[in-house]
Design an enzyme around this catalytic site. Structure first.
Site, PDB file in Angstrom:
ATOM      1  N   PHE A   1       0.856  -1.188   0.000  1.00 55.47           N
ATOM      2  CA  PHE A   1       0.000   0.000   0.000  1.00 55.47           C
ATOM      3  C   PHE A   1       0.888   1.233   0.000  1.00 55.47           C
ATOM      4  CE2 PHE A   1      -2.252   3.617   1.632  1.00 55.47           C
ATOM      5  CZ  PHE A   1      -3.426   3.572   0.900  1.00 55.47           C
TER       6      PHE A   1
ATOM      7  N   ASP B   1       9.329   3.163   2.049  1.00 50.09           N
ATOM      8  CA  ASP B   1       8.110   3.917   2.337  1.00 50.09           C
ATOM      9  C   ASP B   1       7.825   3.771   3.824  1.00 50.09           C
ATOM     10  OD1 ASP B   1       5.604   4.908   2.768  1.00 50.09           O
ATOM     11  OD2 ASP B   1       4.664   3.957   1.031  1.00 50.09           O
TER      12      ASP B   1
ATOM     13  N   LYS C   1       2.340  11.214   7.213  1.00 48.26           N
ATOM     14  CA  LYS C   1       1.534  10.959   8.404  1.00 48.26           C
ATOM     15  C   LYS C   1       2.072  11.664   9.662  1.00 48.26           C
ATOM     16  CE  LYS C   1      -1.083   7.165   6.664  1.00 48.26           C
ATOM     17  NZ  LYS C   1      -0.754   6.013   5.826  1.00 48.26           N
TER      18      LYS C   1
END
Ligand SMILES: *Cc1c(COP(=O)(O)O)cnc(C)c1O
Length: 426
Positions: A146, A233, A274
């Site tokens: 993802f 990531d 985030k």
């Protein structure tokens, strides 16, 4: 109804149902306030937040230091665009690059934009430095990844719901099994034009899959051997979530006491988002050293909001909180405690097969089929008992509370989870 009037949960849900696109399926709870590890719904019920906005709120809801930095900067200067310099961006770039030990940072807003940025940097590096023929670069990705929702990113997803009917897809990606070094080695040796390997240190959305020990460091070594960029990531795993400042950090297990913050498996390109803002503002970033980042020149890439003064102020405050409050160490300690408590409990409970994770990024595997509603029903019951969590994939429930939680609160949450699962058995 005036837009300023308080509304009931029922009304708020009805409004979204009627006027909003249906691209999410939320748990039926309407939140109107947050503070630290808690959120409150419009009826005033208090919950432990065990999702933390997918690990964006690592520093806890409405952290005063982050909010104050945001308000102060918002009252001074919010946006200049990059057509002009602003007095915050350079300070922010210095602070973040020194924190993570990279030469340079490229500021963006969302995680998906940062992933796109990393892919563009990687391709340009491949053509200009590695010497891959134009338009031939391949980037290796993992199954069940993802990385966000843009057309290019979903092009290399294998989730049919995220992907179907959004084609034609972007070319140039090779998909291999996650946590499979042989597959990586084969992909690296059988393809000539590999530019990069994009990987999540732990697959969060897929259901908190923790790779085998040594996977990341060996993958990095293989990439180095083949002159391929190792792209991590860490949008979800980064910023102390897994008990280290970065999940690609070394195995000292303790960022605060022993680790300089230098990752053992240091990525060539690091992607953050985030919790880089503590959930206060969309802030993402791509970090790399000069030899890679210098392929980007004026006009090659950009973003109107990327690197704005509010983002810079918020980002610095959010990282300071992580350091000042030793959140990596806290996530490490509480994560050990959480998995121990659940591992002691699981043999007594038919409903849960296992618990897995690192730091405070954990998940339980429900003993039912992937298409069953059991995990969803358990989350509904957890909500009624004062704890908010959400299934990731069918029968997996992710548990990721804010890292500012203390031991007493964590044990209270464990008690809620045990009680809910026990009630469910009956
Ligand atoms: C959430 C996430 C993204 C995308 O971030 P957005 O801000 O939602 O675009 C990318 N990669 C990982 C690993 C994520 O968890």
């Amino acid at each position: 109804m005036s837009v300023l009037e308080n509304i009931t949960s029922e009304d708020a849900i009805a409004l979204e149902e009627k006027y909003g696109a249906h691209n999410y399926h939320p748990l039926p709870v309407v939140l109107s306030k947050g503070d630290g590890v808690y959120v409150w719904d419009v009826e005033g019920n208090r919950y432990f937040d065990f999702l933390s906005a997918y690990s964006a709120v690592n520093q806890g809801h409405c952290h005063p230091k982050i909010v104050n930095a945001m308000v102060k900067q918002a009252q001074t200067l919010t946006l200049t665009s990059r057509a002009f310099y602003n007095d915050m961006l350079g300070k922010y770039e210095k602070y973040v690059t020194e924190t993570f030990h990279f030469d340079k940072l490229l500021p963006m807003n969302t995680g998906a934009e940062a992933v796109e940025t990393a892919l563009k940097i990687c391709r340009k590096w491949a053509y200009e430095i590695k010497g891959i023929p134009e338009n031939e670069a391949q980037i290796i990705v993992c199954e069940n990844n993802f990385h966000g929702r843009t057309t290019t990113i979903i092009s290399f997803s294998n989730d049919p719901v995220a992907r179907k009917n959004f084609g034609p897809y972007t070319a140039g990606f090779i998909k291999i099994e996650y946590d499979n070094l042989k597959a990586l080695e084969q992909a690296l040796t059988t393809n000539n034009n590999v530019a990069g390997f994009l990987v999540e240190p732990i697959q969060g959305e897929a259901g908190v899959y923790v790779p085998s020990p040594g996977y990341l460091s060996t993958a990095k070594a293989l990439c180095e051997k083949h002159n391929v960029l190792f792209i991590a990531d860490e949008v979800q795993t980064g910023i102390a979530r897994t008990g280290r400042l970065l999940a690609t950090c070394g195995n000292c297990g303790c960022v605060d006491k022993h680790c300089s913050g230098t990752p053992e498996t240091k990525p060539d390109i690091l992607i953050l988002g985030k919790a880089l803002s503590g959930g206060a503002y969309p802030v993402s970033a791509v970090l790399a050293n000069d030899t890679i980042m210098e392929v980007i020149r004026p006009g090659n890439h950009g973003s109107t909001f990327g690197g704005n003064p509010v983002a810079a102020a918020v980002g610095m405050a959010a990282l300071e909180v992580v350091k000042d409050e030793k959140l990596a160490q806290n996530a490490f300690d509480l994560g050990e405690l959480f998995r121990k408590e659940l591992n002691d409990f699981i043999p007594t409970c038919d409903l849960v097969k296992s618990v897995r994770g690192k730091g405070l990024l954990n998940a339980i595997l429900i003993n039912d089929t992937e298409t069953s509603s059991t995990a969803w029903d358990i989350c509904m019951a957890l909500k009624d008992n004062g704890l908010l969590a959400k299934p990731t994939h069918g029968n997996i429930i992710r548990f990721a509370p804010p890292l500012v939680m203390n031991k007493e609160q964590l044990l209270e949450c464990v008690a809620i989870i045990k009680k809910t699962l026990e009630e469910f058995k009956k």
